[in-house]
Design an enzyme around this catalytic site. Sequence first.
Site, PDB file in Angstrom:
ATOM      1  N   GLU A 291       2.048  -2.775  -1.424  1.00 27.89           N
ATOM      2  CA  GLU A 291       1.622  -1.613  -2.180  1.00 27.89           C
ATOM      3  C   GLU A 291       0.184  -1.270  -1.799  1.00 27.89           C
ATOM      4  O   GLU A 291      -0.670  -2.160  -1.713  1.00 27.89           O
ATOM      5  CB  GLU A 291       1.739  -1.882  -3.682  1.00 27.89           C
TER       6      GLU A 291
ATOM      7  N   GLU B 179       1.250   5.532 -11.375  1.00 27.10           N
ATOM      8  CA  GLU B 179       1.514   4.550 -12.423  1.00 27.10           C
ATOM      9  C   GLU B 179       0.298   4.486 -13.327  1.00 27.10           C
ATOM     10  O   GLU B 179      -0.841   4.563 -12.861  1.00 27.10           O
ATOM     11  CB  GLU B 179       1.786   3.173 -11.813  1.00 27.10           C
TER      12      GLU B 179
END
Length: 403
Positions: free
Chosen positions: A216, A336
């Site tokens: 990520e 997020e």
Amino acid sequence: MNSMTMMIQIKDIAEPLQHKFGSFFSSLKSRGSETASNKPPWYADPPKGTVKTIMGDDGDIIDCVDFYKQPAFDHPRLKSYKPELEHTKHSTDDYDSIIHPNLAQSWHMNGCCPTGTIPIRRGTIPGQGIHEFLENLVSSIRMNLEQMIDHQMKNIDGGWHQYAVTRLRTLEDEEIQGAKATFSVWKPKLEDPHRDFSLSQMWLANGKGSNLSTIEVGWQVSQSPYFESTPCLVHHPRLFIFSTNDRYRSNTNYNLEGPTGFVQTNQHYAIGAGRPSSLPSSSTYNDVQQELNVEVARVKGKWRLLGENEEIGYWPDEYFDPSFEGSMDNVSWGGEICTTSRITSTEMGNGHSPVEGYNKAAYIRNLKYIDLSGKTISIKKKDLATVEDAPYHGEYKYIRTMK
């Protein structure tokens, strides 16, 4: 193009703290090398292998660590890994000539890391971040901080995660060798500045269940783990990396904190360090957009991370689960937030609706993936599936996928 948003209602204690204690934190800064006498008390000791230390004008402490002693090689799966030091092409400290403007960092103005070392941003002592330090130091603001912390305490351990993600509709047995994207960079507001975070990132994933592995990379705004000290509690977006090789259980690895499994090769860029105050760190609404180009590409068993086409480092195949066969099976892009309250004013992206369009809402563009042959494939709208996790914000939509 993808856009992310969240409703706005701000609780911010940054300005009063900055006004009251800005001069105090200015006195803690020093240019050039950091010494024991001027190291802010919430910072940890330098990591092993440190040969030089540089302090940035924003309070960041950068340790120049011997390449072969960096944290990656303490990871259990990399104990026997034999890395090759790939020397940076440039040894000059004239950063203007070798660093892309989007990769410029505050500490560059005060020195450079020697050849054979890599820069690591110094972490903080757990439980001794800047706001805890201030609570012990300044009784006049302690009550306000403690009240805010107590109000949110019931959700600290779990946290509420919400996502706005678009993922690649891959063909069965597709073997993905990398992905790319261009992110607009913003400075979203956090309802709880001490515990919330907001990010925009790219996920590459492989496996299922306990064998899930991810890479990520993106930008985020979060006090932890940065504890920005100048100006006090003002949050700026920073590049981050994260990975897991066991479904986020024990092996969750963030930036270069601890045995991360990420081998840094770049001599000039410190992951997580702040930008110079003279350069914009985020986009401006309806004006200039600050962008960041990132790429992860597997080359000869190494998942190389590139920022603005500059290699920063890589995750070796050996880091991942033994069942890992050298390819990813899913790629996602999106945002997020993690908050201490389920209904929150913490912003995703920049807090504006995607229907407002380019220059006004956060976006991710130039979505691409790399197939097994090494070919880079541009992604169209029909190739994407959108997932939104936001049931508490009326008719607002987080993502709008463009052609």
